[in-house]
Design a protein around this motif. Sequence first.
Motif, PDB file in Angstrom:
ATOM      1  N   ALA A   1       0.864  -1.197   0.000  1.00  0.00           N
ATOM      2  CA  ALA A   1       0.000   0.000   0.000  1.00  0.00           C
ATOM      3  C   ALA A   1       0.892   1.235   0.000  1.00  0.00           C
ATOM      4  N   THR A   2       0.281   2.387  -0.287  1.00  0.00           N
ATOM      5  CA  THR A   2       1.059   3.639  -0.258  1.00  0.00           C
ATOM      6  C   THR A   2       1.288   4.041   1.198  1.00  0.00           C
ATOM      7  N   ARG A   3       2.236   4.967   1.387  1.00  0.00           N
ATOM      8  CA  ARG A   3       2.489   5.445   2.766  1.00  0.00           C
ATOM      9  C   ARG A   3       1.222   6.065   3.350  1.00  0.00           C
ATOM     10  N   GLU A   4       0.485   6.816   2.480  1.00  0.00           N
ATOM     11  CA  GLU A   4      -0.729   7.482   2.967  1.00  0.00           C
ATOM     12  C   GLU A   4      -1.772   6.453   3.413  1.00  0.00           C
ATOM     13  N   ASP A   5      -1.928   5.389   2.605  1.00  0.00           N
ATOM     14  CA  ASP A   5      -2.968   4.411   2.956  1.00  0.00           C
ATOM     15  C   ASP A   5      -2.575   3.574   4.173  1.00  0.00           C
ATOM     16  N   ILE A   6      -1.286   3.297   4.320  1.00  0.00           N
ATOM     17  CA  ILE A   6      -0.856   2.564   5.533  1.00  0.00           C
ATOM     18  C   ILE A   6      -1.179   3.414   6.762  1.00  0.00           C
TER      19      ILE A   6
ATOM     20  N   MET B   1      -8.269   2.538  13.378  1.00  0.00           N
ATOM     21  CA  MET B   1      -8.006   2.193  14.786  1.00  0.00           C
ATOM     22  C   MET B   1      -7.892   3.418  15.691  1.00  0.00           C
ATOM     23  N   ASN B   2      -8.166   4.597  15.150  1.00  0.00           N
ATOM     24  CA  ASN B   2      -8.125   5.828  15.946  1.00  0.00           C
ATOM     25  C   ASN B   2      -6.754   6.143  16.548  1.00  0.00           C
ATOM     26  N   HIS B   3      -5.680   5.737  15.879  1.00  0.00           N
ATOM     27  CA  HIS B   3      -4.359   6.157  16.341  1.00  0.00           C
ATOM     28  C   HIS B   3      -4.175   7.626  15.963  1.00  0.00           C
ATOM     29  N   PRO B   4      -3.547   8.436  16.827  1.00  0.00           N
ATOM     30  CA  PRO B   4      -3.377   9.851  16.451  1.00  0.00           C
ATOM     31  C   PRO B   4      -2.483  10.043  15.238  1.00  0.00           C
TER      32      PRO B   4
END
Length: 301
Positions: free
Chosen positions: A227-232, A240-243
């Motif tokens: 996947a792209t960096r943005e999609d990861i 998952m609501n990670h900041p």
Amino acid sequence: MSISHGIRRAGVIGAGQMGLGIAFVSAVHAKVPVLLHDRSSAQIKSGLSFFDKLLAKDVSKGKLTSEAAKEARDRVAVVDDLKGFKDADLVVEAVSENLAVKQGIFRTLSAELSPKTILATNTSSISITKIAASTIPEGKTAADPEGKESASRVVGLHFFNPVPVMKLVELIAAAQTSEETLNRARAYASACGKEVTYSKDVPGFVANGLLMPFINEAILMLEKGIATREDIDKTLKLGMNHPMGPLQLADFIGLDTCLAIQQTIHNGTGDSKYRPSVLLERMVDAQWYGKKSGKGFYDYP
Ligand code: CAA
């Protein structure tokens, strides 16, 4: 019964993002005088200017009165060398993740300071026990009373970035740490406004034992073109609501720091889940250290 930390003056070695943050919470929350040292005067200058910005932001948000901000700023003094910490009751080392550098600092601190001064390290992964052993005075052994006393005041106090915001401190005892050192260090971290968790002295402790395989897995996914960096990053942020996503977080921590931590844990455990990815190694080779250097997985113009 709560234990008093008894720290009348604290010292911080390193005015980078971690050291500066530790000085900030010491002056603002624990309200103790703080001595700050960095071998680079440019780092001290930029660190203190960031300290002033943080105070001004807290005043503008009504979190601090301007008098309290001035008092906090007045608590901070710069010292030119490690001898300058002789009046400190606790010194926190927050330099780069390099065992030899840390051992050199602790050797000097133990030679220059009273054996009663607590010596804490903000290491993210290095053995506190190894660092403690470096404080045994020359000509003494670990079994001599002086050797035991010196090593017994070493402890791990692992803060999280940004220190003024993150509520956690990991407390780690070396094999040699005394109960009194541990209790006072815990009380000090609480006075800095932090919740304290305890970890055994294993490579990476709890926090990086969990965080580094997670970051590494994200880098491996990028390397494999899954996947792209943005999609990861978006997956973890929105799913998952990670900041922050893991690649953004790696940039924020510093890719050199992530690599150093992974190498320490990998060497210390032999467990392949901590083996740094080639992509991370190459990025550090290229001096793309993340946010602090302007380039990492993302660009920071
Ligand atoms: N220093 C001090 N304060 C900072 C800061 C910094 N570098 N960056 C942001 N802040 C403050 C802001 O001033 C703001 O404060 P107020 O609430 O008083 O306004 C607050 O943090 C929120 O900032 P923003 O609104 O600008 O941005 P945000 O909501 O996106 O939050 C963040 C920024 C707090 C960094 C958030 O993205 C976050 O929590 N990210 C995850 C950070 C994390 O996981 N840290 C641990 C890394 S692991 C580690 O440190 C240990 C290790 O061993 C590797």
